[in-house]
Design a protein around this motif. Sequence first.
Motif, PDB file in Angstrom:
ATOM      1  N   UNK A   1       0.836  -1.200   0.000  1.00  0.00           N
ATOM      2  CA  UNK A   1       0.000   0.000   0.000  1.00  0.00           C
ATOM      3  C   UNK A   1       0.870   1.249   0.000  1.00  0.00           C
ATOM      4  N   UNK A   2       0.324   2.386  -0.448  1.00  0.00           N
ATOM      5  CA  UNK A   2       1.078   3.639  -0.357  1.00  0.00           C
ATOM      6  C   UNK A   2       1.436   3.940   1.103  1.00  0.00           C
ATOM      7  N   UNK A   3       2.543   4.661   1.291  1.00  0.00           N
ATOM      8  CA  UNK A   3       3.044   4.947   2.647  1.00  0.00           C
ATOM      9  C   UNK A   3       1.988   5.549   3.559  1.00  0.00           C
ATOM     10  N   UNK A   4       1.198   6.513   3.044  1.00  0.00           N
ATOM     11  CA  UNK A   4       0.186   7.177   3.895  1.00  0.00           C
ATOM     12  C   UNK A   4      -0.870   6.184   4.358  1.00  0.00           C
ATOM     13  N   UNK A   5      -1.248   5.220   3.487  1.00  0.00           N
ATOM     14  CA  UNK A   5      -2.229   4.200   3.874  1.00  0.00           C
ATOM     15  C   UNK A   5      -1.638   3.217   4.890  1.00  0.00           C
ATOM     16  N   UNK A   6      -0.345   2.882   4.709  1.00  0.00           N
ATOM     17  CA  UNK A   6       0.326   1.995   5.670  1.00  0.00           C
ATOM     18  C   UNK A   6       0.301   2.605   7.067  1.00  0.00           C
ATOM     19  N   UNK A   7       0.588   3.897   7.140  1.00  0.00           N
ATOM     20  CA  UNK A   7       0.602   4.594   8.433  1.00  0.00           C
ATOM     21  C   UNK A   7      -0.786   4.575   9.063  1.00  0.00           C
ATOM     22  N   UNK A   8      -1.807   4.846   8.246  1.00  0.00           N
ATOM     23  CA  UNK A   8      -3.199   4.841   8.752  1.00  0.00           C
ATOM     24  C   UNK A   8      -3.582   3.476   9.302  1.00  0.00           C
ATOM     25  N   UNK A   9      -3.291   2.423   8.530  1.00  0.00           N
ATOM     26  CA  UNK A   9      -3.673   1.072   8.944  1.00  0.00           C
ATOM     27  C   UNK A   9      -2.908   0.657  10.198  1.00  0.00           C
ATOM     28  N   UNK A  10      -1.623   0.997  10.264  1.00  0.00           N
ATOM     29  CA  UNK A  10      -0.830   0.609  11.444  1.00  0.00           C
ATOM     30  C   UNK A  10      -1.263   1.372  12.689  1.00  0.00           C
ATOM     31  N   UNK A  11      -1.845   2.571  12.485  1.00  0.00           N
ATOM     32  CA  UNK A  11      -2.419   3.293  13.630  1.00  0.00           C
ATOM     33  C   UNK A  11      -3.733   2.642  14.056  1.00  0.00           C
ATOM     34  N   UNK A  12      -4.488   2.166  13.077  1.00  0.00           N
ATOM     35  CA  UNK A  12      -5.795   1.559  13.331  1.00  0.00           C
ATOM     36  C   UNK A  12      -5.657   0.155  13.927  1.00  0.00           C
ATOM     37  N   UNK A  13      -4.681  -0.614  13.428  1.00  0.00           N
ATOM     38  CA  UNK A  13      -4.483  -1.999  13.863  1.00  0.00           C
ATOM     39  C   UNK A  13      -3.067  -2.195  14.378  1.00  0.00           C
ATOM     40  N   UNK A  14      -2.922  -3.060  15.339  1.00  0.00           N
ATOM     41  CA  UNK A  14      -1.583  -3.407  15.831  1.00  0.00           C
ATOM     42  C   UNK A  14      -1.549  -4.911  16.060  1.00  0.00           C
ATOM     43  N   UNK A  15      -0.349  -5.503  16.081  1.00  0.00           N
ATOM     44  CA  UNK A  15      -0.270  -6.941  16.390  1.00  0.00           C
ATOM     45  C   UNK A  15      -0.919  -7.273  17.739  1.00  0.00           C
ATOM     46  N   UNK A  16      -0.749  -6.369  18.734  1.00  0.00           N
ATOM     47  CA  UNK A  16      -1.370  -6.596  20.047  1.00  0.00           C
ATOM     48  C   UNK A  16      -2.878  -6.736  19.920  1.00  0.00           C
ATOM     49  N   UNK A  17      -3.470  -5.842  19.130  1.00  0.00           N
ATOM     50  CA  UNK A  17      -4.923  -5.853  18.959  1.00  0.00           C
ATOM     51  C   UNK A  17      -5.375  -7.107  18.218  1.00  0.00           C
ATOM     52  N   UNK A  18      -4.619  -7.496  17.190  1.00  0.00           N
ATOM     53  CA  UNK A  18      -4.972  -8.708  16.439  1.00  0.00           C
ATOM     54  C   UNK A  18      -4.923  -9.942  17.338  1.00  0.00           C
ATOM     55  N   UNK A  19      -3.869 -10.036  18.143  1.00  0.00           N
ATOM     56  CA  UNK A  19      -3.696 -11.195  19.027  1.00  0.00           C
ATOM     57  C   UNK A  19      -4.821 -11.259  20.054  1.00  0.00           C
ATOM     58  N   UNK A  20      -5.240 -10.095  20.568  1.00  0.00           N
ATOM     59  CA  UNK A  20      -6.319 -10.093  21.566  1.00  0.00           C
ATOM     60  C   UNK A  20      -7.624 -10.651  20.999  1.00  0.00           C
ATOM     61  N   UNK A  21      -7.808 -10.554  19.683  1.00  0.00           N
ATOM     62  CA  UNK A  21      -9.034 -11.068  19.067  1.00  0.00           C
ATOM     63  C   UNK A  21      -9.118 -12.587  19.129  1.00  0.00           C
TER      64      UNK A  21
END
Length: 199
Positions: free
Chosen positions: A122-142
Amino acid sequence: MKKTVLVFFVLLGVMVSSGLCEDVLYLKNGKILRGDIIQETPYSIKIQSKDSLKAIYMEEIDHVERGKDPGGGMIVSSSGEVVFSELASIPQRKKELIVRFLRASGIYESAAKSLDGVVKDLPDKDQIKIKKLLSPDELVLQIVPIYAAYYNEEEILVMIGFYENPVIQKNMKLTSEITKNTLNELAKYLSQKLQTMPQ
């Protein structure tokens, strides 16, 4: 006399175990419901008491006290589908143990790599947005509620002991390299064998 004592201890055991295994719902209106939680979804809890079955919406519940480990067994809906408990309903110690297991077993690292793999093109700006929205910690908690449904704390501790063993950690790090070298050696061996095969 022995028979009377035996009956007394059996009855005492039943009374104590039934009291300890009881789930308790404390409602916001001050009412208290006791029984066995037989179904739980993100929206409601069904509790079976000795004389009734009630479905209570989560918004009506102040808090829940569980008389048994919620991970001791799965909750199954009437359609037979497994319903995983909400993260908030899992005891804190059990959550922490599951996260520790997920880190030790490499599942946490896989979630982080998966997230990186999804966003890398993804473009850099989208990568930054997604990484702010999601994190490995959050994914693991699911996925914590899934492990909580299938394993109790003692079983999780056994798995942690296995995966935190230095030899197992070394094996996990070397597995891909060992697999690659094994395939290379087998390919060489098969090639040599095929050359000696009569025409």
